[in-house]
Design a protein around this motif. Structure first.
Motif, PDB file in Angstrom:
ATOM      1  N   THR A  30      -8.161  -5.638   4.308  1.00 18.07           N
ATOM      2  CA  THR A  30      -7.621  -6.796   5.047  1.00 18.07           C
ATOM      3  C   THR A  30      -6.435  -7.263   4.551  1.00 18.07           C
ATOM      4  O   THR A  30      -6.783  -8.369   4.014  1.00 18.07           O
ATOM      5  CB  THR A  30      -8.857  -7.341   5.666  1.00 18.07           C
ATOM      6  N   PRO A  31      -5.066  -6.939   4.489  1.00 18.40           N
ATOM      7  CA  PRO A  31      -3.946  -7.220   3.749  1.00 18.40           C
ATOM      8  C   PRO A  31      -3.610  -8.502   4.892  1.00 18.40           C
ATOM      9  O   PRO A  31      -3.870  -8.666   5.965  1.00 18.40           O
ATOM     10  CB  PRO A  31      -2.907  -6.497   4.263  1.00 18.40           C
ATOM     11  N   ALA A  32      -3.315 -10.025   4.076  1.00 17.12           N
ATOM     12  CA  ALA A  32      -3.157 -11.084   4.487  1.00 17.12           C
ATOM     13  C   ALA A  32      -1.638 -10.591   5.884  1.00 17.12           C
ATOM     14  O   ALA A  32      -0.431  -9.956   5.550  1.00 17.12           O
ATOM     15  CB  ALA A  32      -2.385 -11.853   3.488  1.00 17.12           C
ATOM     16  N   PRO A  33      -1.525 -11.500   7.081  1.00 16.41           N
ATOM     17  CA  PRO A  33      -0.970 -11.108   8.176  1.00 16.41           C
ATOM     18  C   PRO A  33       0.867 -10.993   7.127  1.00 16.41           C
ATOM     19  O   PRO A  33       1.736 -11.009   7.700  1.00 16.41           O
ATOM     20  CB  PRO A  33      -0.833 -12.539   8.427  1.00 16.41           C
ATOM     21  N   SER A  34       0.626 -12.273   5.947  1.00 17.53           N
ATOM     22  CA  SER A  34       2.626 -12.109   5.374  1.00 17.53           C
ATOM     23  C   SER A  34       3.506 -10.714   4.579  1.00 17.53           C
ATOM     24  O   SER A  34       4.550 -10.837   4.954  1.00 17.53           O
ATOM     25  CB  SER A  34       2.187 -12.782   4.209  1.00 17.53           C
ATOM     26  N   ARG A  35       1.726  -9.681   4.294  1.00 14.34           N
ATOM     27  CA  ARG A  35       2.321  -8.406   4.186  1.00 14.34           C
ATOM     28  C   ARG A  35       3.031  -7.538   5.444  1.00 14.34           C
ATOM     29  O   ARG A  35       3.076  -6.669   5.046  1.00 14.34           O
ATOM     30  CB  ARG A  35       0.979  -7.308   3.647  1.00 14.34           C
ATOM     31  N   TRP A  36       2.402  -7.956   6.688  1.00 15.25           N
ATOM     32  CA  TRP A  36       2.575  -7.308   7.791  1.00 15.25           C
ATOM     33  C   TRP A  36       4.469  -7.589   8.102  1.00 15.25           C
ATOM     34  O   TRP A  36       4.520  -5.557   8.188  1.00 15.25           O
ATOM     35  CB  TRP A  36       1.669  -7.717   9.246  1.00 15.25           C
ATOM     36  N   TRP A  37       4.891  -8.388   8.466  1.00 12.70           N
ATOM     37  CA  TRP A  37       6.632  -8.203   8.411  1.00 12.70           C
ATOM     38  C   TRP A  37       7.335  -7.457   7.111  1.00 12.70           C
ATOM     39  O   TRP A  37       8.338  -6.758   7.484  1.00 12.70           O
ATOM     40  CB  TRP A  37       7.030  -9.343   8.295  1.00 12.70           C
ATOM     41  N   SER A  38       6.703  -7.363   5.758  1.00 14.37           N
ATOM     42  CA  SER A  38       7.325  -6.175   5.198  1.00 14.37           C
ATOM     43  C   SER A  38       6.810  -5.060   5.367  1.00 14.37           C
ATOM     44  O   SER A  38       7.773  -3.415   5.437  1.00 14.37           O
ATOM     45  CB  SER A  38       7.290  -6.667   3.717  1.00 14.37           C
ATOM     46  N   ALA A  39       5.540  -4.580   5.746  1.00 19.37           N
ATOM     47  CA  ALA A  39       5.336  -3.242   6.034  1.00 19.37           C
ATOM     48  C   ALA A  39       5.757  -2.888   7.444  1.00 19.37           C
ATOM     49  O   ALA A  39       6.036  -1.673   7.619  1.00 19.37           O
ATOM     50  CB  ALA A  39       3.715  -3.208   6.833  1.00 19.37           C
ATOM     51  N   LEU A  40       6.275  -3.985   7.913  1.00 20.94           N
ATOM     52  CA  LEU A  40       7.031  -3.387   9.433  1.00 20.94           C
ATOM     53  C   LEU A  40       8.663  -2.627   9.178  1.00 20.94           C
ATOM     54  O   LEU A  40       8.695  -2.182   9.914  1.00 20.94           O
ATOM     55  CB  LEU A  40       6.918  -4.686  10.536  1.00 20.94           C
ATOM     56  N   LYS A  41       9.053  -3.597   8.210  1.00 21.48           N
ATOM     57  CA  LYS A  41      10.049  -3.113   8.209  1.00 21.48           C
ATOM     58  C   LYS A  41      10.339  -2.386   7.359  1.00 21.48           C
ATOM     59  O   LYS A  41      11.819  -0.818   7.516  1.00 21.48           O
ATOM     60  CB  LYS A  41      10.793  -4.325   7.257  1.00 21.48           C
ATOM     61  N   SER A  42       9.003  -1.677   7.126  1.00 18.50           N
ATOM     62  CA  SER A  42       9.020  -0.659   6.044  1.00 18.50           C
ATOM     63  C   SER A  42       9.067   0.549   7.272  1.00 18.50           C
ATOM     64  O   SER A  42       9.448   1.597   7.493  1.00 18.50           O
ATOM     65  CB  SER A  42       8.176  -0.227   5.035  1.00 18.50           C
ATOM     66  N   VAL A  43       8.145   0.664   8.210  1.00 18.76           N
ATOM     67  CA  VAL A  43       7.950   1.635   8.757  1.00 18.76           C
ATOM     68  C   VAL A  43       9.325   1.763   9.323  1.00 18.76           C
ATOM     69  O   VAL A  43       9.568   3.251  10.530  1.00 18.76           O
ATOM     70  CB  VAL A  43       7.023   0.654  10.437  1.00 18.76           C
ATOM     71  N   GLU A  44      10.045   0.667   9.866  1.00 16.13           N
ATOM     72  CA  GLU A  44      11.183   0.515  10.573  1.00 16.13           C
ATOM     73  C   GLU A  44      12.220   1.357  10.067  1.00 16.13           C
ATOM     74  O   GLU A  44      12.889   2.339  10.710  1.00 16.13           O
ATOM     75  CB  GLU A  44      11.899  -0.359  11.395  1.00 16.13           C
ATOM     76  N   ALA A  45      12.209   1.081   8.758  1.00  8.71           N
ATOM     77  CA  ALA A  45      13.333   1.995   7.219  1.00  8.71           C
ATOM     78  C   ALA A  45      12.791   3.645   7.935  1.00  8.71           C
ATOM     79  O   ALA A  45      13.156   4.460   7.609  1.00  8.71           O
ATOM     80  CB  ALA A  45      13.009   1.723   6.469  1.00  8.71           C
ATOM     81  N   SER A  46      11.565   3.463   8.086  1.00  9.42           N
ATOM     82  CA  SER A  46      10.990   5.352   7.766  1.00  9.42           C
ATOM     83  C   SER A  46      11.800   6.307   9.375  1.00  9.42           C
ATOM     84  O   SER A  46      11.956   7.407   9.127  1.00  9.42           O
ATOM     85  CB  SER A  46       9.626   5.060   7.851  1.00  9.42           C
ATOM     86  N   GLY A  47      12.241   5.214  10.188  1.00 11.89           N
ATOM     87  CA  GLY A  47      13.009   5.837  11.359  1.00 11.89           C
ATOM     88  C   GLY A  47      11.857   6.181  12.495  1.00 11.89           C
ATOM     89  O   GLY A  47      12.061   7.059  13.843  1.00 11.89           O
ATOM     90  N   VAL A  48      10.772   5.864  12.660  1.00 12.20           N
ATOM     91  CA  VAL A  48       9.595   6.188  13.565  1.00 12.20           C
ATOM     92  C   VAL A  48       9.721   5.039  14.663  1.00 12.20           C
ATOM     93  O   VAL A  48       8.844   5.539  15.632  1.00 12.20           O
ATOM     94  CB  VAL A  48       8.640   6.552  12.974  1.00 12.20           C
ATOM     95  N   LEU A  49       9.897   3.969  14.107  1.00 12.43           N
ATOM     96  CA  LEU A  49       8.783   2.512  15.452  1.00 12.43           C
ATOM     97  C   LEU A  49      10.573   3.074  16.152  1.00 12.43           C
ATOM     98  O   LEU A  49       9.336   2.692  17.611  1.00 12.43           O
ATOM     99  CB  LEU A  49       9.627   1.168  14.509  1.00 12.43           C
ATOM    100  N   TRP A  50      11.073   2.903  16.786  1.00 11.06           N
ATOM    101  CA  TRP A  50      11.909   3.136  17.552  1.00 11.06           C
ATOM    102  C   TRP A  50      11.957   3.713  18.644  1.00 11.06           C
ATOM    103  O   TRP A  50      11.734   3.952  19.571  1.00 11.06           O
ATOM    104  CB  TRP A  50      13.351   2.400  17.535  1.00 11.06           C
ATOM    105  N   SER A  51      11.414   5.217  17.777  1.00 15.08           N
ATOM    106  CA  SER A  51      11.660   6.408  18.332  1.00 15.08           C
ATOM    107  C   SER A  51       9.916   6.435  18.998  1.00 15.08           C
ATOM    108  O   SER A  51      10.211   6.950  20.621  1.00 15.08           O
ATOM    109  CB  SER A  51      11.389   7.610  17.543  1.00 15.08           C
ATOM    110  N   ALA A  52       9.193   6.089  18.137  1.00 16.66           N
ATOM    111  CA  ALA A  52       7.853   6.002  19.636  1.00 16.66           C
ATOM    112  C   ALA A  52       7.763   4.576  19.940  1.00 16.66           C
ATOM    113  O   ALA A  52       7.242   4.781  21.095  1.00 16.66           O
ATOM    114  CB  ALA A  52       6.774   5.360  17.884  1.00 16.66           C
TER     115      ALA A  52
END
Length: 250
Positions: A30-52
């Protein structure tokens, strides 16, 4: 987005604020919401966010457009013919009460994961609000309007274009408004079950990889996309009702 809609987000903001304050920043589940933004940037950096996102929106848009076309066509036919409605009513009721998820195994056996099986399942899941609204509105259409069309000797297509369809605009837009969130939910389900590579598929991937921050980040992103879809559908509804302000049975 209207002020009333923004007020509806206050409980969610309060809940996230409490989570941030009392949550364990190092929690693996149950990570704090403050960690979600950095996690979302990591997902975007992986190249899967916008294609998904593109894949999910493609299936969603195709499914909603086809469901609208089928729902309007069948709804007009059922509303115009009591015999047809009585003949097909039990069959349609059976299909309406069958969840879209239950259709997936049979669809895979019949069609496999190729072609547009994903879109077909989405159409099946979200066509019913449109079909039922249009059928009820067509059945309640005042006979006087149709008598005017006959008096003017309008062709079938002219009657549909100038009298029937404009009269059904409120039923169509309400049906689409109800069907849109169902369509989005079924699209996410299809993403996962058919491994389309969409947002639902990626969300489950991060969950199965025990990347809680990434999963919560994708979940929040999906929520934002759903809100934006609702805003767009609401805007289209207002435009349609402004274009045909006197439509509907009277």
């Amino acid at each position: 987005m209207r002020l009333g809609a923004l007020r509806g987000l206050v409980p969610l903001a309060v809940l996230l604020g409490i989570w941030q304050l009392v949550g364990d920043p190092s929690s693996p589940t149950t990570p704090a919401p403050s960690r979600w933004w950095s996690a979302l940037k990591s997902v975007e950096a992986s190249g899967v966010l916008w294609s998904a996102l593109g894949k999910t929106l493609e299936i969603f848009a195709e499914g909603l457009v086809i469901a609208t076309a089928i729902g309007v066509a069948l709804g007009v036919a059922l509303g115009a013919s009591r015999r047809l409605s009585q003949a097909l009513g039990p069959l349609l009721e059976f299909f309406r009460t069958t969840p879209a998820a239950a259709l997936v195994p049979g669809a895979l056996i019949l069609f496999g994961a190729r072609g547009r099986t994903d879109v077909g399942i989405v159409v099946y899941g979200c066509v019913w609000p449109i079909l039922l609204n249009v059928a009820a509105s067509r059945g309640a259409l005042p006979p006087l309007r149709l008598d005017v069309a006959h008096s003017l000797r309008l062709s079938w297509w002219e009657r549909m274009r100038k009298i029937v369809l404009p009269s059904l605009v409120p039923a169509i837009v309400v049906g689409v408004r109800v069907a849109a969130p169902i369509c989005f939910i079924v699209t996410l389900l299809v993403d996962f079950l058919l491994s389309t590579g969409g947002l639902g598929f990626q969300l489950v991937n991060y969950q199965q990889a025990f990347d809680a921050a990434g999963a919560f980040a994708l979940l929040a992103f999906i929520g934002v996309v759903g809100c934006l879809i609702s805003v767009v559908i609401g805007g289209a509804e207002r435009l349609a009702l402004r274009r045909w302000p006197h439509a509907g049975p009277r």
